[in-house]
Design a protein around this motif. Sequence first.
Motif, PDB file in Angstrom:
ATOM      1  N   ASN A 196       0.784  -1.245  -0.189  1.00 42.42           N
ATOM      2  CA  ASN A 196      -0.136  -0.095  -0.014  1.00 42.42           C
ATOM      3  C   ASN A 196       0.904   1.245   0.067  1.00 42.42           C
ATOM      4  O   ASN A 196       0.646   2.166   0.745  1.00 42.42           O
ATOM      5  CB  ASN A 196      -0.790   0.113   1.334  1.00 42.42           C
ATOM      6  N   ILE A 197       1.810   1.521  -1.008  1.00 46.27           N
ATOM      7  CA  ILE A 197       2.713   2.529  -1.020  1.00 46.27           C
ATOM      8  C   ILE A 197       2.155   3.363  -2.435  1.00 46.27           C
ATOM      9  O   ILE A 197       2.167   2.626  -3.413  1.00 46.27           O
ATOM     10  CB  ILE A 197       4.125   2.095  -1.231  1.00 46.27           C
ATOM     11  N   SER A 217       4.215   4.491 -18.775  1.00 48.34           N
ATOM     12  CA  SER A 217       3.929   4.898 -17.426  1.00 48.34           C
ATOM     13  C   SER A 217       3.478   3.764 -16.475  1.00 48.34           C
ATOM     14  O   SER A 217       2.762   2.820 -17.108  1.00 48.34           O
ATOM     15  CB  SER A 217       2.620   5.953 -17.344  1.00 48.34           C
ATOM     16  N   ILE A 218       3.658   3.807 -15.454  1.00 50.33           N
ATOM     17  CA  ILE A 218       3.703   2.772 -14.362  1.00 50.33           C
ATOM     18  C   ILE A 218       1.864   2.429 -14.374  1.00 50.33           C
ATOM     19  O   ILE A 218       1.357   1.383 -13.906  1.00 50.33           O
ATOM     20  CB  ILE A 218       4.019   2.605 -12.896  1.00 50.33           C
ATOM     21  N   ALA A 219       1.216   3.676 -14.343  1.00 45.84           N
ATOM     22  CA  ALA A 219      -0.233   3.628 -14.161  1.00 45.84           C
ATOM     23  C   ALA A 219      -0.879   3.064 -15.531  1.00 45.84           C
ATOM     24  O   ALA A 219      -2.086   2.679 -15.256  1.00 45.84           O
ATOM     25  CB  ALA A 219      -0.698   5.226 -14.260  1.00 45.84           C
ATOM     26  N   GLN A 220      -0.054   2.603 -16.615  1.00 46.94           N
ATOM     27  CA  GLN A 220      -0.888   2.264 -17.604  1.00 46.94           C
ATOM     28  C   GLN A 220      -0.969   0.622 -17.324  1.00 46.94           C
ATOM     29  O   GLN A 220      -1.790  -0.280 -18.033  1.00 46.94           O
ATOM     30  CB  GLN A 220      -0.068   2.168 -19.018  1.00 46.94           C
ATOM     31  N   LEU A 221      -0.286  -0.136 -16.502  1.00 48.44           N
ATOM     32  CA  LEU A 221       0.130  -1.344 -16.623  1.00 48.44           C
ATOM     33  C   LEU A 221      -1.150  -2.217 -15.827  1.00 48.44           C
ATOM     34  O   LEU A 221      -1.377  -3.387 -15.974  1.00 48.44           O
ATOM     35  CB  LEU A 221       1.348  -1.664 -15.613  1.00 48.44           C
ATOM     36  N   GLU A 224      -5.320  -1.202 -10.988  1.00 48.36           N
ATOM     37  CA  GLU A 224      -4.928  -1.073  -9.575  1.00 48.36           C
ATOM     38  C   GLU A 224      -3.763  -0.076  -9.413  1.00 48.36           C
ATOM     39  O   GLU A 224      -3.546   0.578  -8.738  1.00 48.36           O
ATOM     40  CB  GLU A 224      -4.554  -2.444  -8.928  1.00 48.36           C
ATOM     41  N   LEU A 225      -2.886  -0.330 -10.355  1.00 51.01           N
ATOM     42  CA  LEU A 225      -1.504   0.501 -10.560  1.00 51.01           C
ATOM     43  C   LEU A 225      -2.266   1.925 -10.699  1.00 51.01           C
ATOM     44  O   LEU A 225      -1.672   2.834 -10.062  1.00 51.01           O
ATOM     45  CB  LEU A 225      -0.487  -0.055 -11.498  1.00 51.01           C
ATOM     46  N   LEU A 250      -2.074  13.947 -11.867  1.00 51.11           N
ATOM     47  CA  LEU A 250      -3.042  13.163 -12.146  1.00 51.11           C
ATOM     48  C   LEU A 250      -3.309  11.996 -11.222  1.00 51.11           C
ATOM     49  O   LEU A 250      -2.345  11.129 -10.870  1.00 51.11           O
ATOM     50  CB  LEU A 250      -3.105  12.381 -13.658  1.00 51.11           C
ATOM     51  N   GLY A 251      -4.277  11.829 -10.548  1.00 53.62           N
ATOM     52  CA  GLY A 251      -4.404  10.661  -9.594  1.00 53.62           C
ATOM     53  C   GLY A 251      -5.665  10.569  -8.845  1.00 53.62           C
ATOM     54  O   GLY A 251      -6.712  11.042  -9.268  1.00 53.62           O
ATOM     55  N   ASN A 252      -5.714   9.900  -7.752  1.00 56.46           N
ATOM     56  CA  ASN A 252      -6.827   9.593  -6.939  1.00 56.46           C
ATOM     57  C   ASN A 252      -7.725  10.906  -6.547  1.00 56.46           C
ATOM     58  O   ASN A 252      -6.906  11.840  -6.309  1.00 56.46           O
ATOM     59  CB  ASN A 252      -6.205   9.015  -5.517  1.00 56.46           C
TER      60      ASN A 252
END
Length: 393
Positions: A196-197, A217-221, A224-225, A250-252
């Motif tokens: 949970n990091i 981008s790690i967000a593409q994978l 959940e990421l 960009l995010g939560n």
Amino acid sequence: MNLAQRVQTLTPSTTLAITAKAKELKQAGHDVIGLGAGEPDFNTPDHILNAASKSMYDGFTKYTPSGGTLELKKAIQAKMRQDQGLTYDMGEIIVTIGAKHALYTLFQVLLDKGDEVIVPAPFWVSYPEQIKLAEGNPVIVNAKEENDFKLTPEDLKAAITEKTKAVIINSPSNPTGVMYEKEELKALGDICLENNILIVSDEIYEKLIYADTDHYSIAQLSDELKEQTVIINGVSKSHSMTGWRIGYALGNETIIKAMTNLASHSTSNPTSIAQVAAEAAYTGNQEEVEKMRVAFSERLEKLYDWITAIPGIECVKPKGAFYLFPNVKKAATMNGFDSVDDWVAALLEEEKVALVPGSGFGAPDNVRLSYAISIEQLEEAAKRIRRFVETHQ
């Protein structure tokens, strides 16, 4: 008067210090070649300048929403869908006064006293300082040169404690220019999900890639990421707009709302005219961006060959950004200097070439060379460095 404790531990910017010394020598009439630049040497493309100029005469000179104009947010939305296949709602986007301000605001809303953020070294100089300003603790993890300066899953696991709140991933990297492959990002991302990091993904150099590889981008994978990641980006490097000061996060939605609330009480809003310019940057023709990328690629190939041919200098070849980050420890030792910092200072004094010592980036054996200057100046700089090394043998 006693200053606040939070600013008494700040370390002055190494980049700004070397730039100031180089300017001082130039003003004294010396022929100084500065390789410390952290910005493209191209002007902002004309269609962006024209859009900004028109907006002023149209009266777009007032306050805007704290989190950015709807038009610019829509342009960022479209850019993310096209480039990364990622969809963000309006409430998941904040426009900021440069990517640096996005990072600063994020750490301010994210960290409580004693929270830890894992920072791979070499790192961009402002990461640790911004974390400290938010009363957090930067946990510096040495990303070894033999691993191409990349954080490994083993490195990440070893650094995690019960206080770990986030980890920074900068790809392409400042100062090394290295990029993480898709599989490498996935391995790091899985560990972050398990613990949970939050992942702070600094992607400001994403458009400046020269190797036969793709930016991920790690967000593409995975979904959940994406939820676990805050992307930091902006138009400064991609469109040569460093002085316009437009970045974004960009995010939560909960995090972005908190960042927007903080911005409303600190900066009010990003400059109205600059937001119009950034909108034009993303919605207009991208030919100038590609021309700049090609020019940087050509410079990289030549400078890399010139620098690595100098005795005592080794370098991991970068795949992005516009920096070389060679290891010059052997050259410094061979030249009789106790440290790379001393070697850099002597090089500036004797040959009038300004490099940035790696000590400011958490890598004291290295130096950062920017190739955001002309090929002719780069060639002359390489000749002077070689002459300095050979003279001191």
